[in-house]
Design a protein around this motif. Sequence first.
Motif, short mmCIF file in Angstrom:
data_model
loop_
_atom_site.label_atom_id
_atom_site.label_comp_id
_atom_site.label_asym_id
_atom_site.label_seq_id
_atom_site.Cartn_x
_atom_site.Cartn_y
_atom_site.Cartn_z
N TYR A 20 7.91 -11.13 41.60
CA TYR A 20 9.23 -10.68 42.04
C TYR A 20 10.33 -11.57 41.46
N PHE A 21 10.02 -12.82 41.19
CA PHE A 21 10.96 -13.68 40.47
C PHE A 21 11.19 -13.14 39.06
N VAL A 22 10.12 -12.81 38.37
CA VAL A 22 10.23 -12.19 37.05
C VAL A 22 10.96 -10.86 37.14
N ASN A 23 10.69 -10.10 38.19
CA ASN A 23 11.33 -8.81 38.38
C ASN A 23 12.85 -8.95 38.50
N SER A 24 13.32 -9.91 39.30
CA SER A 24 14.76 -10.14 39.44
C SER A 24 15.37 -10.60 38.11
N PHE A 25 14.64 -11.41 37.37
CA PHE A 25 15.12 -11.86 36.07
C PHE A 25 15.29 -10.69 35.12
N LEU A 26 14.33 -9.77 35.10
CA LEU A 26 14.41 -8.60 34.23
C LEU A 26 15.58 -7.70 34.62
N ILE A 27 15.78 -7.49 35.91
CA ILE A 27 16.89 -6.65 36.36
C ILE A 27 18.22 -7.27 35.96
N ALA A 28 18.34 -8.59 36.10
CA ALA A 28 19.58 -9.26 35.71
C ALA A 28 19.84 -9.09 34.21
N PHE A 35 2.41 -2.80 40.48
CA PHE A 35 1.52 -3.86 40.03
C PHE A 35 1.35 -4.93 41.11
N CYS A 36 2.40 -5.22 41.86
CA CYS A 36 2.29 -6.19 42.95
C CYS A 36 1.29 -5.72 44.00
N ILE A 37 1.31 -4.44 44.31
CA ILE A 37 0.35 -3.90 45.28
C ILE A 37 -1.07 -4.02 44.74
N MET A 78 -0.85 -16.49 39.16
CA MET A 78 -0.44 -15.09 39.19
C MET A 78 -0.37 -14.64 40.64
N ASN A 79 0.85 -14.58 41.18
CA ASN A 79 1.04 -14.22 42.58
C ASN A 79 2.27 -13.34 42.73
N ILE A 80 2.43 -12.76 43.88
CA ILE A 80 3.50 -11.80 44.10
C ILE A 80 4.89 -12.45 44.10
#
Length: 338
Positions: A281-289, A58-60, A275-277
């Motif tokens: 990626y901040f949301v991505n790290s939060f989800l992984i945690a 999605f980032c791409i 809405m930016n990359i």
Amino acid sequence: MTVLTSENCSFQYQLHQTNQPLDGNTLLFLIILGKILLNILTLGMKRKNTSQNFMAYFCISLAFIDLLLLVNVSIISYFRDFVLLGIRFTKYHICLFTQIISFTYGFLHYPVFLIGCLDYYLIFSKTTKLPCKCQKLFYSFTVILIWISVLAYVLGDPAIYQSLKAQNVYSYQCPFYISIQSYWLSFSMVMILFIAVITSWSEIITLVQAIRITSYMNETVMYFPFSSHSSYTVSSKKSLLPKFIICFLGTWLPFVLLQVIILLLKVQIPAYIEMNIPWLYFVNSFLIAIVYWLNCHKLNFRDMVLPVDPFVNWKCCFIPLTLHNLEQIEKPISIIIC
């Protein structure tokens, strides 16, 4: 400030109008160009050995849409008034395209967050095992489907259509749309972090004072000492929460502070900027945690292939407090491979 509501929809968004003429296209061009440069910088800084996941695809796609918007703004600004395929393009279309993109970006926060959470859950639980090519096709199809669905929703909504149509009459005005989804998502994440930090404050202070950083298997890892007589195991949620907070804030603390400032000052950022990359990626790290913490009892399994965070290093090594010479240890007694 104008707030538009739709009786047939459950969403709300805010409309902020400025009386600036469309001669400000140069400013719009510079903003989008700066966002694209930020996207490129972020994509270049991330780890290269990350596994395939929905967020990466999605980032791409977001970077591609931003580039496409920049090209459209540049072409229309240069030619000013031209006909292509029987359609006349003027400066008005710069505002129109930006409005449509803003609405589309504004309604993507919740779907992207939920699908990203579901994707990591499936990766962690290993409920699906697809070949590499099938994964690429699946993620690509999912991303395209999301974009088409949200865009169709935006263009088909009566309230949005009326607002876009009204700008054709008053073409000297170009409204900026502020997504309510990003506000509540950011507010929820900041509140969860705040509660987690307050709950584990004493443990966080103790760990920060005792933490040691070293190299293990050509990677930088953090050693978290723990008592061998501890009443809870290394893989317990109570034990891992402060360590995950330190790992997360060690990378994203400036971004968290920025979110707090935006929320406290109620800064209204147009959706096509918000809405930016870096935000994704901040949301991505939060989800992984969150996924790691909820499944902490599985983290000791060496044969698990866990999602790799492009920015946060979740590799944490645990050694007893009685051991002080880390250089004499060939490998940690207990290690979490994240």
